[in-house]
Design an enzyme around this catalytic site. Structure first.
Site, mmCIF file in Angstrom:
data_model
loop_
_atom_site.group_PDB
_atom_site.id
_atom_site.type_symbol
_atom_site.label_atom_id
_atom_site.label_comp_id
_atom_site.label_asym_id
_atom_site.label_seq_id
_atom_site.Cartn_x
_atom_site.Cartn_y
_atom_site.Cartn_z
ATOM 1 N N SER A 1 72.272 124.432 -15.240
ATOM 2 C CA SER A 1 73.318 125.139 -15.970
ATOM 3 C C SER A 1 73.492 126.543 -15.392
ATOM 4 O O SER A 1 72.720 126.987 -14.556
ATOM 5 C CB SER A 1 72.949 125.230 -17.450
ATOM 6 O OG SER A 1 72.829 123.949 -18.018
ATOM 7 N N GLY A 2 74.515 127.233 -15.869
ATOM 8 C CA GLY A 2 74.728 128.609 -15.444
ATOM 9 C C GLY A 2 75.772 128.780 -14.373
ATOM 10 O O GLY A 2 75.958 129.885 -13.848
ATOM 11 N N HIS A 3 76.481 127.680 -14.026
ATOM 12 C CA HIS A 3 77.450 127.744 -12.928
ATOM 13 C C HIS A 3 78.869 127.338 -13.345
ATOM 14 O O HIS A 3 79.699 127.056 -12.484
ATOM 15 C CB HIS A 3 77.013 126.809 -11.797
ATOM 16 C CG HIS A 3 75.689 127.139 -11.195
ATOM 17 N ND1 HIS A 3 75.419 128.345 -10.601
ATOM 18 C CD2 HIS A 3 74.541 126.401 -11.106
ATOM 19 C CE1 HIS A 3 74.162 128.340 -10.151
ATOM 20 N NE2 HIS A 3 73.616 127.177 -10.451
ATOM 21 N N ASP B 1 67.170 118.659 -7.271
ATOM 22 C CA ASP B 1 68.230 117.661 -7.451
ATOM 23 C C ASP B 1 68.005 116.456 -6.542
ATOM 24 O O ASP B 1 68.212 115.307 -6.959
ATOM 25 C CB ASP B 1 69.600 118.289 -7.169
ATOM 26 C CG ASP B 1 69.942 119.396 -8.153
ATOM 27 O OD1 ASP B 1 69.416 119.376 -9.282
ATOM 28 O OD2 ASP B 1 70.720 120.298 -7.793
ATOM 29 N N HIS C 1 72.130 130.962 -6.677
ATOM 30 C CA HIS C 1 70.987 131.173 -7.570
ATOM 31 C C HIS C 1 70.328 132.525 -7.288
ATOM 32 O O HIS C 1 69.229 132.793 -7.771
ATOM 33 C CB HIS C 1 69.947 130.069 -7.398
ATOM 34 C CG HIS C 1 70.499 128.692 -7.594
ATOM 35 N ND1 HIS C 1 70.850 127.885 -6.542
ATOM 36 C CD2 HIS C 1 70.775 128.005 -8.721
ATOM 37 C CE1 HIS C 1 71.310 126.733 -7.009
ATOM 38 N NE2 HIS C 1 71.283 126.786 -8.318
#
Length: 335
Positions: free
Chosen positions: A56-58, A111, A220
């Site tokens: 998350s965060g994108h 991932d 990131h």
């Protein structure tokens, strides 16, 4: 840390619940699992599924591209952290319509590892999968080691091409092949003016002086290739385009799509000023731009900065790019 959140522990779940409250007619949670989002749009039986996953965060990556003519599903982890393989496997099962599932994701260790396990798990359910990794960041590794490059904003173009190909009822092998071809013609590079703060960390991901700019950083907060004194918008545009074109040469008569992507904290006006320079450079070399994308497509929380992506087109890729698509964060009705 000053953020408009309820708590760092509920940040991801609260975000997902907000998406469902706003766009529940278009997307839904899989079995009420806030880490797995699937499309609510009707799809033909036998259509290849296209899925992704990541931290998350994108936003809008990855969640914002679940919809029609794009992704069928997306699994998310905590901020900047990969979701578990079990979540990915659940998503793959939900998005299989009998013709297999393309797993399309960025080249990051977590991932890769978890998607590999998820694909092995769904084999027991007789679900075929193919994996295509996004590796568009020219700053993260030199040309001779391009297989080590990170996936950044160029993955949005990959989602679009894969989704359009699947909607044309291409086979799993064909969808994977055309997406791989597209990624061979996609390059990105970014700059950062400030760090971001991961809610659970509560402190900046890196430090940079007020009069400096980080060239080639990752989404990131990974280190770039150099730190320079602050540059003008034209200088930033020239630096990014020149580096990309050195890696992927363009010639008079070529057609490209260009994305200027804000990282979360850059006004649209500043993005447009950089696009102006990118447009000038490419136009002066006889390169035509099709469907420019300017805005926030793949962010890094509140990081200030931007990236430029160039996608070199042939007729097939151009038609797939222009095909209709609809999701909560991306709509294209061009023909």
């Amino acid at each position: 840390m000053k953020k408009i959140i309820n708590s760092a522990d509920t940040f991801v779940q609260d975000t997902m619940e907000g998406i469902i409250c706003a766009y529940g007619d278009k997307v839904k949670l899989l079995h009420n699992d806030y880490q797995v989002l699937v499309s609510n749009y009707p799809a033909k039986e036998g259509k290849v599924g296209v899925v992704t996953a990541g931290g998350s965060g994108h936003l809008p990556v990855f969640l914002g591209y679940v919809g029609k003519g794009l992704l069928d599903g997306c699994a998310v982890g905590e901020v900047f952290a990969s979701p578990a393989a079990a979540k990915m496997a659940d998503m793959i099962r939900a998005c299989d319509r009998g013709s297999g599932v393309l797993c399309l994701y960025g080249n990051y260790n977590g991932d890769r590892f978890n998607f590999t396990m998820a694909c092995e798990e769904v084999e027991f359910d007789d679900i075929r999968t193919k994996a295509v990794l996004v590796k568009d960041d020219v700053a993260s590794s030199p040309t001779e080691n391009a297989q080590k490059r990170r996936g950044v904003a160029g993955m949005v173009y990959a989602f679009k091409i894969a989704g359009a190909a699947a909607d044309k009822m291409m086979s799993l092998e064909e969808v994977a092949a055309v997406t791989t071809k597209a990624l061979g013609n996609i390059r990105s590079m970014g700059v950062a003016l400030s760090p971001c703060i991961v809610p659970k960390a509560g402190k900046p991901t890196f430090t940079i002086a007020e009069d400096e700019i980080e060239i080639g950083m990752g989404i990131h907060g990974e280190a770039g290739i150099e730190v320079r004194k602050m540059m003008t918008a034209d200088e930033i545009g020239e630096t990014l385009v020149n580096t990309i074109v050195k890696d992927m040469p363009l010639k008079d008569g070529d057609e490209v799509s260009v994305m200027v992507n804000g990282l979360g904290g850059t006004p649209l006006e500043e993005q447009l000023i950089v696009y102006r320079k990118v447009h000038q450079i490419l136009s002066n070399t006889g390169v035509s731009i099709v469907m420019p994308h300017i805005g926030e497509y793949a962010t890094s929380m509140e990081m200030a900065g931007l990236s430029v992506t160039i996608f070199k087109l042939d007729q097939e890729l151009k038609e797939l790019l222009q095909a209709p698509a609809e999701s909560p964060f991306y709509t294209n009705s061009n023909k």
